[in-house]
Design a protein around this motif. Structure first.
Motif, mmCIF file in Angstrom:
data_model
loop_
_atom_site.group_PDB
_atom_site.id
_atom_site.type_symbol
_atom_site.label_atom_id
_atom_site.label_comp_id
_atom_site.label_asym_id
_atom_site.label_seq_id
_atom_site.Cartn_x
_atom_site.Cartn_y
_atom_site.Cartn_z
ATOM 1 N N TRP A 990 0.832 -1.218 0.000
ATOM 2 C CA TRP A 990 0.000 0.000 0.000
ATOM 3 C C TRP A 990 0.853 1.247 0.000
ATOM 4 O O TRP A 990 0.523 2.259 -0.598
ATOM 5 N N LYS A 991 1.996 1.141 0.721
ATOM 6 C CA LYS A 991 2.836 2.339 0.854
ATOM 7 C C LYS A 991 3.296 2.820 -0.519
ATOM 8 O O LYS A 991 3.268 4.003 -0.834
ATOM 9 N N MET A 992 3.694 1.837 -1.347
ATOM 10 C CA MET A 992 4.172 2.193 -2.687
ATOM 11 C C MET A 992 3.046 2.771 -3.528
ATOM 12 O O MET A 992 3.239 3.718 -4.277
ATOM 13 N N TRP A 994 0.559 4.410 -2.476
ATOM 14 C CA TRP A 994 0.334 5.775 -2.026
ATOM 15 C C TRP A 994 1.407 6.704 -2.592
ATOM 16 O O TRP A 994 1.120 7.804 -3.069
ATOM 17 N N CYS A 995 2.647 6.179 -2.577
ATOM 18 C CA CYS A 995 3.744 6.987 -3.101
ATOM 19 C C CYS A 995 3.510 7.293 -4.577
ATOM 20 O O CYS A 995 3.727 8.401 -5.048
ATOM 21 N N TYR A 996 3.045 6.266 -5.306
ATOM 22 C CA TYR A 996 2.797 6.445 -6.747
ATOM 23 C C TYR A 996 1.697 7.475 -6.964
ATOM 24 O O TYR A 996 1.846 8.422 -7.741
ATOM 25 N N LEU A 997 0.575 7.286 -6.237
ATOM 26 C CA LEU A 997 -0.561 8.190 -6.444
ATOM 27 C C LEU A 997 -0.198 9.616 -6.073
ATOM 28 O O LEU A 997 -0.534 10.569 -6.779
ATOM 29 N N SER A 998 0.535 9.769 -4.953
ATOM 30 C CA SER A 998 0.827 11.136 -4.509
ATOM 31 C C SER A 998 1.759 11.825 -5.496
ATOM 32 O O SER A 998 1.701 13.045 -5.657
ATOM 33 N N SER A 999 2.615 11.023 -6.196
ATOM 34 C CA SER A 999 3.463 11.714 -7.164
ATOM 35 C C SER A 999 2.650 12.096 -8.399
ATOM 36 O O SER A 999 3.107 12.875 -9.226
ATOM 37 N N GLY A 1000 1.426 11.557 -8.500
ATOM 38 C CA GLY A 1000 0.556 11.983 -9.596
ATOM 39 C C GLY A 1000 -0.124 13.309 -9.310
ATOM 40 O O GLY A 1000 -0.684 13.922 -10.218
ATOM 41 N N GLY A 1001 -0.121 13.732 -8.077
ATOM 42 C CA GLY A 1001 -0.768 15.009 -7.748
ATOM 43 C C GLY A 1001 -2.107 14.755 -7.075
ATOM 44 O O GLY A 1001 -2.884 13.906 -7.509
ATOM 45 N N PHE A 1002 -2.393 15.514 -5.995
ATOM 46 C CA PHE A 1002 -3.588 15.229 -5.200
ATOM 47 C C PHE A 1002 -4.864 15.561 -5.952
ATOM 48 O O PHE A 1002 -5.862 14.866 -5.857
ATOM 49 N N PHE A 1003 -4.820 16.621 -6.756
ATOM 50 C CA PHE A 1003 -6.030 17.013 -7.468
ATOM 51 C C PHE A 1003 -6.478 15.885 -8.386
ATOM 52 O O PHE A 1003 -7.646 15.500 -8.428
ATOM 53 N N MET A 1004 -5.489 15.306 -9.120
ATOM 54 C CA MET A 1004 -5.822 14.223 -10.053
ATOM 55 C C MET A 1004 -6.379 13.005 -9.303
ATOM 56 O O MET A 1004 -7.338 12.380 -9.751
ATOM 57 N N VAL A 1005 -5.770 12.706 -8.143
ATOM 58 C CA VAL A 1005 -6.252 11.547 -7.381
ATOM 59 C C VAL A 1005 -7.699 11.780 -6.968
ATOM 60 O O VAL A 1005 -8.568 10.917 -7.147
ATOM 61 N N PHE A 1006 -7.957 12.992 -6.464
ATOM 62 C CA PHE A 1006 -9.317 13.321 -6.029
ATOM 63 C C PHE A 1006 -10.293 13.188 -7.200
ATOM 64 O O PHE A 1006 -11.361 12.589 -7.099
ATOM 65 N N ASN A 1309 -5.424 -8.401 -11.512
ATOM 66 C CA ASN A 1309 -4.889 -7.037 -11.504
ATOM 67 C C ASN A 1309 -4.169 -6.726 -10.205
ATOM 68 O O ASN A 1309 -3.172 -6.017 -10.201
ATOM 69 N N LEU A 1310 -4.699 -7.264 -9.106
ATOM 70 C CA LEU A 1310 -3.999 -7.061 -7.832
ATOM 71 C C LEU A 1310 -2.589 -7.623 -7.926
ATOM 72 O O LEU A 1310 -1.615 -6.979 -7.542
ATOM 73 N N ALA A 1311 -2.515 -8.857 -8.452
ATOM 74 C CA ALA A 1311 -1.200 -9.502 -8.545
ATOM 75 C C ALA A 1311 -0.284 -8.702 -9.464
ATOM 76 O O ALA A 1311 0.882 -8.464 -9.144
ATOM 77 N N ALA A 1318 6.691 -2.922 -7.565
ATOM 78 C CA ALA A 1318 8.107 -3.129 -7.238
ATOM 79 C C ALA A 1318 8.961 -2.110 -7.984
ATOM 80 O O ALA A 1318 9.985 -1.648 -7.474
ATOM 81 N N ALA A 1319 8.548 -1.750 -9.199
ATOM 82 C CA ALA A 1319 9.296 -0.751 -9.967
ATOM 83 C C ALA A 1319 9.280 0.589 -9.234
ATOM 84 O O ALA A 1319 10.307 1.254 -9.115
ATOM 85 N N VAL A 1320 8.107 0.955 -8.725
ATOM 86 C CA VAL A 1320 8.030 2.221 -7.986
ATOM 87 C C VAL A 1320 8.921 2.140 -6.764
ATOM 88 O O VAL A 1320 9.623 3.089 -6.419
#
Length: 1590
Positions: A990-992, A994-1006, A1309-1311, A1318-1320
């Motif tokens: 999950w941590k990764m 989150w890291c991936y999504l946050s580097s996308g920008g919060f507005f886009m995630v929202f 998709n989860l798998a 792992a790349a992130v």
């Protein structure tokens, strides 16, 4: 209501037998119970006794895969039997409920017992099969006979009483009679067998892939995978665990199948016509594809059962069964009621069970179809790889060298084209299954909704070409993205290779910007890619909505009434079914086009020129082909007795003919009037008559390009002979015996075979050294047995020991492409060592001295060639430029312009051709002078060893800090405590995420989250509204007619909607329709928005991650690059960035979509029938465990697949590079063997991966079927208490059906996401590296413009280390250098000279003391300022691709005059002037188009361009010849007369003229004075250095 077996009607006495015993129907049914009870009584004791004795049975014992004859037939019949029993049971229950007042147990009890007995029979059979006792099946035989007899009596009685095929029970009984009869036959077939032998693959215990061997049920559900997948949770799956492939799937077997099919097409009439690859593929692999297509058709047809059952259930929920009693009595025979065949299908509970069974079957068939195609695809790929490999081994050399077949093309064939064909096979059943599915779907829609359905269907069909268009656009965009990313990678790798220079010159940012610019282009094409992807996703989601909208609006206008719920929801389900094939069709068509191209490329490759047959070595050039003779016997024999490697060999190579006895024995090779060509009609070698004497040293000399190497290759048969012959002599018989031991194993080979194999093996060292991806030892032994003394002698002769000692694991270190990079000289020495080590009679060495310096050459000549080879009396042919060795030659061949100039001993030439001899003499003198010079320099080899040591000096540091993310992971996984490991392995990162999504920008995630939720709620709303709309219809009709439940109006039983007053209807519709249209429009818009947001969120994340990564890495301290291997950093920029760019967004999209679909479906069902929630709990638990186990196993198998693919691809490319060597050594068979092993390993991993996917899908599909069953059950059950509208029930069931499709996507998709995250993680681990401190404590404005103006350097008490963890490399150094002084620093390797030079630039950690330049402490300066004001010339010259101008002055600060001036100083002006473009002439990557010396001079010019008053030269003259070096020394003295020059000396004589000499040892200054004074101290270090250097 009392339960009694025959029912207790008062009127009829059920137990009376007045009309004869058998005429009592109840008695006949009781009779039917007898065989079932008999079977249960007999088999249970046997099973218990058996289980008791076998309790210690091994889990997987190989005889469990015995198959008695008729195994599959029996399983299929038993399944049919079970199904018929279920039907019988259902019929009995329904008849019973329709009939008289009392329960008739005899209607359904025998059916139930029959079901139990059939199940027992198959369990019993399985256990008997396991223990291999066919005789015990007698019990089953008796059972089938008894059952057959009793059922026949029943059928006969039915016929007597006029019960015919129009009644369901008659049909069922007849079916049972047939099935029992067939089973009897199967049983007889088995009983006559004695013992059965297990399949041969299983006698070898290495096979772990059991799919072909387990029983049918286990095959269908992949039950045998359970131990593997569940075990993966405890410890990772390794290669050992997946074992070997079954014989039928090995690459060799399939290769032979394909090759036979291919060769069969070569006809005698038309021998030149190339065989068609398509046809050979069809012949070799057509049958499994047909089987798979059959499964596929069955699955597709069963798929339509879903919508039909739904419509039936919704239709019949409301109808109560009140049939007039008169009707009933008509169908009463034998005192009980017989129903007609259609009546059963009007019962909603029966339909629900049928729906469940249909779903289970459909999914089983679908997975079976997938599995068969995948297995066939893998087999095809193995066969194609073997075919390509065999072709590579026979490719003519001219093809490779004339560039008709480049390495790139071969790699593409292996990596891309074979995979394209494999994928095409995976998808090809779709090509013919989908049109059928679409046509069926449209027919059914028409049947349900009439013409309006065709409108909806046409919407779907018309949008399919758009899908195709988008798919092709996607492929194009991907190509352009690929081009930009390769470009970006090239730039990045250039930066990383020259990072030290960039930092020292403060140029990082310029180069960083150029990468960013390329990345910008790449992102633009990624944007288009993202746009098209999102369009494709949007089409997929929006088409069903649009189709439904069009259909119902049309329906409303055509029929003026809305559809009934049963029609509406069946149609909805059908639209969902239809969309999938259409969406896939575009993909499949695209793959088909690609496959056509691939086959064409493959065909061209397989038709390209081959090297001549082996007969040239037998002195005969005419090649005899025997057309049309097939080795029919061979294919069978091949799989059996002999070990594999021989079969490949015998099968491929025609037996060589024996030699003619005419040739003389003292000549090893003789060429008579030969002329040879490279295949382009130009004769390279003409009029060659030479002989190579046996057991002597022959030298071939001549100028560059006069055909020396070609002559060797011509003798090896690599060139095409235009004319003449090459004769090889036989081995004398005595040598035969000791040669025999080199043949790998003597299986069944006559002496002559061994002789003909070995005598042609020539140890050959090519000019361009060629290494395998293997350890040093494997490279030298090259497949020969290891002999310690011999190995040691060879290594000493090639003086490899010092180099081996430097390698991290000695001679077990991997070298080659993926291993450690060695320098040219080291590579060449290994190749020579390989040739010396081989136990062959003839050795060819092609210019082995070219990359060696003089000491080594001498040593090699004396110890290796003269001593080692001459002792062995081996025949040796040596091509060389070093004429001083001619005195050792027994025979000399002098060449000129492609023909032989002279041949003879040195004495002959001295007497007969004085001119040539004199010419040689002068050359030798020159070479001797060179020798003396050479001896003055420190040899090149020590330099090479030094670079190697540099590469590894950071190893000790590495052990202290685990900078390596990989190492940390290993540590985590080596945890002993089992439980913690398993938890860690099944956690989702999950941590990764989150890291991936946050580097996308919060507005886009929202935006993404909110639009996704909105979209799914709107889609649910559309369907809900449809349900309300259609239900309102039925309710109106109900109010208008009489109440359905009173039963007064019989017409209503068949659910005919009565017309109602039109006004009401129109009002209702005018209210429902607009809302429906608005909702659909909103849904379509939201689909568009969500698909765009996800893709662009991914894009912005990718942009930010790459940008941060690049900046972090470029600004990292130099130490980081010493510890981290270059390949690893490049991986972050290539593979990992690619995953983040292109793979994570679609996975994320798919995951969120399927999860939300499943959740919304479950929500809808639960809200309609809350009872469903109770059943949901166990289902959720089961689902949780399935996904948990699968994700771990899938990740391991994925890793295995990736890690086994790389060696395979490498093996292909290295074979293509070393073709001549492999063929000269005659090691083709060994390399084929290796290729087959590697292919099989990779195919095993891939097969297991796909089998694991099937395992998961079968399980999630069954779960989905259970969900449908419970949903249907819950809605039927809740109807009794309160009635939800029929429309809502339809809605719930339609949603339940979609769940089955999406459950496995959630897990897959989860798998995938887990693997991709792992790349992130890897990129993220680099983002945490410390940057260098660029700021400094002074402001740039405080530094004077022209600082350093004088060039005075004070070093005070300086202590330096590379890293806070390491020991200091400089300890308390003090020195003072006056302006304009020329200072030399010398010392042994590792004494800290280079570290001192780095300290001037603040590149290392200065933790005590300081360096003051012109009054400013350099530690306080901002790094760019400091580094841009000093100049340095590094030891290894670095040039970047671009123009010469860019290399000298990337910042574009200087005028051309200044650049020319610098080039003139560096002695390069004349050379650059001759180049096209002058200063703008091209420099290739790494400056490969200039010699090393010229590159060094360019680096010098680079330092002159930057006019700084301090120049530091770090061993700058190491790779320059004497003459140039003298010029340089002069230049430095004149051009830098007024500047301070610090030279770090590599050869002491360069600093004898300096003003000041500093001698260092172990980080301390030992001597510090003028060179003259130091020389006077006899025992001083400097003096001893100078002595050693003279």
């Amino acid at each position: 209501m009392a339960l009694s077996f025959c029912g207790n009607n008062k009127d009829i006495n059920p137990y009376s037998v007045e009309n004869g015993t058998l005429n009592n129907g109840c008695f006949v049914d009781a009779l039917n119970l007898v065989p079932h009870v008999f079977l249960l009584f007999i088999t249970f004791p046997i099973l218990f006794i058996g289980w008791g004795s076998q309790s210690s049975k091994v889990q997987i014992h190989h005889n469990t895969w015995l198959h008695f004859p008729g195994h599959n037939m029996r399983w299929i019949l038993t399944f049919l039997l079970l199904f018929v029993h279920v039907c019988e049971f259902a019929e009995g229950i329904v008849s019973n409920s329709r009939v008289m007042s009392t329960n008739h147990l005899h209607l359904f009890m025998p059916a139930f017992m029959g079901f139990v007995a059939a199940t027992t029979s198959v369990v019993y059979y399985h256990n008997i099969e396991t223990s291999n006792f066919p005789k015990l099946l007698l019990v089953l035989f008796i059972y089938w006979v008894l059952a057959f007899i009793t059922k026949s009596i029943k059928l006969w009685k039915f016929a007597e009483f006029n019960v015919g095929p129009q009644h369901l029970r008659f049909c069922i009984t007849a079916l049972l009679v047939v099935l029992y009869g067939l089973l009897m036959g199967v049983e007889v077939n088995v009983i006559r067998v004695r013992k059965v032998k297990p399949p041969e693959d299983l006698q070898d215990l290495g096979v772990r892939f059991l799919q072909p061997f387990v029983n049918l049920l286990s095959k269908a559900t992949y039950w045998w995978m359970n131990p593997l997948i569940i075990g993966a949770h405890k410890r990772p799956i390794e290669l050992k665990k997946i074992g070997k492939l079954p014989i039928a799937m090995r690459a060799l077997t399939n290769y032979l199948r394909l090759k036979d099919a291919y060769e069969d097409q070569r006809t005698a009439e038309d021998p030149d016509r190339p065989p068609s690859i398509w046809r050979s593929m069809y012949r070799a692999f057509g049958r499994p594809i047909l089987l798979s297509s059959t499964f596929r058709y069955l699955a597709d047809l069963l798929g339509f059962a879903g919508p039909l059952c739904i419509s039936g259930i919704v239709k019949h929920l409301k109808t109560k069964d009140d049939v007039a009693t008169a009707d009933k009595m008509k169908d009463t025979y034998l005192g009980v009621y017989f129903m007609s065949s259609t009546e059963l299908l009007q019962n909603s509970s029966v339909l629900a069970v049928l729906l469940f069974l249909a779903l289970v079957l459909q999914r089983t068939f679908l997975q079976a179809s997938y599995y068969v195609t995948i297995e066939t695809g893998i087999n095809l790929r193995g066969a194609l790889l073997a075919m390509i490999y065999n072709k590579i081994l026979r490719l003519s050399t001219s093809n490779m060298s004339m560039g008709e077949m480049t390495l790139g093309q071969i790699n593409n064939l292996v990596a891309i084209e074979t995979n394209q064909l494999m994928w095409f096979l995976f998808l090809c059943p779709n090509l013919w299954a989908m049109p059928v599915q679409i046509v069926m779907g449209v027919i059914l829609l028409y049947y349900l909704l009439g013409w309006s359905a065709l409108v909806g269907a046409s919407v779907i069909v018309l949008l399919a070409p758009v899908q195709y268009l988008i798919a092709t656009k996607l492929a194009d965009t991907q190509k352009s993205t690929l081009e930009h990313s390769t470009d970006r990678l090239k730039k990045t790798s250039e930066i990383l290779k020259g990072i030290k220079l960039l930092k020292l010159y403060a140029w990082e940012n310029i180069f960083c910007d150029s990468v960013e610019e390329t990345r910008g282009k790449e992102l633009t094409s990624l944007k288009t890619f993202a746009f098209y992807t999102s369009m494709s996703i949007f089409m997929n989601a929006a088409i069903p909505i649009a189709a439904v909208l069009a259909t119902f609006v049309m329906h409303h206008f055509l029929n003026k009434t809305g559809p009934t719920p049963s029609e509406a929801f069946a149609a909805l389900a059908l639209f969902h079914i239809l969309v999938t094939p259409l969406f896939l069709l575009s993909t499949v068509v695209r793959f088909a086009v690609k496959a056509l191209v691939s086959v064409q490329k493959l065909g061209e490759f397989l038709q390209s020129d081959e090297i001549g047959d082996d007969s040239w070595r037998n002195g005969d050039i005419s090649v005899s082909l025997e057309p049309g003779k097939k080795h029919l016997g061979m294919t069978k024999a091949i799989n059996r007795k002999q070990p594999m490697r021989y079969q490949m060999d015998n099968y491929e190579q025609p037996t060589r003919r024996q030699m003619r006895p005419t040739e003389t024995e003292d000549v090893a090779v003789k060429v008579s009037n030969g002329s040879f060509t490279w295949g382009n009609n130009l004769v390279t070698l003409s009029d060659i008559n030479i002989r190579i004497p046996t057991g002597q040293l022959t030298m071939i000399v001549g100028q560059v390009g006069c055909g020396k190497s070609s002559l060797l290759l011509a003798m090896l048969g690599e060139m095409q002979a235009v004319d003449g012959r090459v004769y090889w002599s036989k081995l004398p018989h005595c040598e035969m015996i000791n040669e025999g031991n080199i043949s790998w194993s003597g299986t069944e080979e006559s002496e002559e075979d061994i002789r003909s194999k070995n005598r042609y093996s020539v140890a050959y060292a090519a000019q361009k050294s060629w290494l395998l991806n293997a350890t040093v030892e494997e490279n030298i032994t090259f497949g020969s047995p290891f002999n310690k003394q011999r190995y040691k002698a060879v290594i000493d002769a090639c003086s490899l020991q010092p180099d081996i000692d430097l390698l991290p694991f000695g001679d077990q270190t991997e070298i080659g492409e993926r291993g450690i990079n060695l320098s040219g000289g080291q590579r060449q020495r290994i190749c020579v060592a390989r040739a010396l080590y081989q136990n062959t009679n003839i050795v060819f060495l092609d210019d082995p001295f070219s990359a060696l310096d003089i000491h080594l050459s001498d040593h090699l000549m004396q110890e290796g060639i003269l001593k080692f080879l001459q002792d062995d009396k081996r025949t040796l042919v040596l091509v060389t430029h070093k004429l001083q060795y001619l005195i050792h030659a027994d025979w000399i061949i002098a060449m000129k312009d492609g023909s032989v100039l002279r041949e003879g001993t040195l004495k002959d030439i001295q007497t007969h051709d004085v001119e040539l001899y004199d010419h040689w003499k002068t050359l030798m003198n020159r070479q001797d002078q060179g020798l003396e010079k050479d001896i003055q320099q420190d040899s090149q080899t020590t330099l090479e060893r030094k670079t190697l040591r540099r590469a590894f000096y950071s190893r000790e540091a590495k052990n202290q800090i685990d900078d390596e993310d990989e190492e940390e992971e290993e540590e985590e996984e080596d945890d002993d405590n089992m439980s913690t490991t398993t938890n860690r392995r099944s956690k989702i990162p999950w941590k990764m995420c989150w890291c991936y999504l946050s580097s996308g920008g919060f507005f886009m995630v929202f935006l993404m989250v909110s639009s996704k939720l909105l979209k799914h709620s709107v889609i649910v709303a559309i369907d809900y509204w449809l349900a309300l709309w259609t239900s309102s219809k039925t309710e109106q009709s109900t109010d208008a007619g009489t109440d359905l439940f009173t039963g007064t109006s019989p017409a209503n039983s068949s659910n005919i909607t009565l017309p109602t007053p039109g006004t009401l209807e129109a009002e209702k519709d005018s209210y429902y329709l607009p809302v429906f249209i608005i909702l659909c429009a909103a849904g379509i818009t939201l689909c568009l928005i969500t698909s765009l947001t996800v893709e662009f969120l991914g894009l912005s994340a990718a942009t930010n991650l790459h940008h941060n990564l690049l900046n972090k890495i470029i600004h990292a301290p130099i130490r980081f690059f010493d510890i981290t291997p270059l390949g690893q950093i490049l991986n972050r920029f290539s593979a990992d960035t690619n995953i983040i760019d292109q793979h994570i967004p679609p996975t994320l999209e798919s995951l969120t979509r399927s999860t939300l679909l499943c959740l919304s479906a479950i929500g809808v069902i639960a809200s309609i029938t809350p009872a469903f929630l109770i059943a949901l709990v166990p289902l959720a638990v089961a689902f949780y465990f399935i996904q948990k186990y699968f994700r771990v196993a899938s990740k391991d198998l994925q890793d295995l697949d990736d890690s086994t693919q790389l060696p395979l691809l490498c093996h292909f490319s290295e074979t293509a590079e070393g073709l001549t060597t492999i063929r000269a050594f005659r090691h083709e068979a060994r390399f084929k063997q290796r290729m087959l092993e590697l292919t099989d390993t990779n195919n095993t991993a891939y097969l297991f991966l796909s089998a694991a996917n099937r395992w998961l899908e079968v399980r999630t599909d069954y779960l989905g079927a259970v969900i449908v069953l419970t949903a249907a059950g819950a809605s039927i059950w809740s109807l009794r208490y309160n009635n939800p509208a029929g429309g809502l029930v339809g809605l719930g069931l339609t949603y339940a059906l979609t769940v089955t499709n999406y459950l496995n996507w959630v897990v897959r998709n989860l798998a995938d996401l887990e693997v991709q995250m792992a790349a992130v993680k890897k990129v993220n681990s680099f983002l945490s590296t410390e940057s260098e401190n660029y700021e400094g404590s002074m402001d740039t404005s405080q530094v004077p413009e022209n600082w350093p103006h004088d060039g005075e350097i004070k070093i005070q008490d300086l202590c330096v280390r590379y890293d806070p963890m390491l020991k200091p490399v400089l300890k308390h150094v003090n020195a003072c250098i006056k302006p304009g002084q020329k200072v030399g620093i010398c010392g042994r390797t590792g004494s800290g000279k280079s570290s001192l030079s780095l300290a001037f630039f603040n590149m290392v950690d200065i933790f005590e003391g300081k360096i003051i330049i012109d009054g400013i402490d350099i530690c306080k300066l901002p790094l760019p300022t400091l580094r841009s004001r000093l100049s340095i010339i590094l030891q290894d010259p670095v040039l970047f691709s671009g123009s010469i101008r860019f290399n000298l002055d990337p910042e574009r600060m200087c005028t051309d005059d200044r650049l020319w001036e610098a080039l003139e100083i560096a002695q390069l002006k004349n050379m650059v002037k001759t180049l096209p473009g002058g200063l703008d002439a091209v420099v290739t990557e790494g400056g490969e188009n200039f010699s090393v010396g010229q590159r060094q001079l360019f680096c010098l010019a680079r330092a002159f361009v930057r006019k700084s008053s301090i120049l530091i030269m770090d061993e700058a003259t190491a790779s320059i010849d004497m003459a140039t070096e003298n010029i340089l020394q002069k230049v430095v003295m004149t051009a830098f007369a007024d500047r301070t020059v610090v030279t770090i000396a590599h050869r002491v004589h360069t600093i004898l003229t300096a003003d000041l000499v500093i001698v260092m040892k172990r980080g301390n200054i030992m001597e510090y004075d003028k060179p003259e004074t130091l020389l006077e101290q006899e025992d001083g270090m400097f003096a001893s250095f100078v002595k050693a250097d003279m």
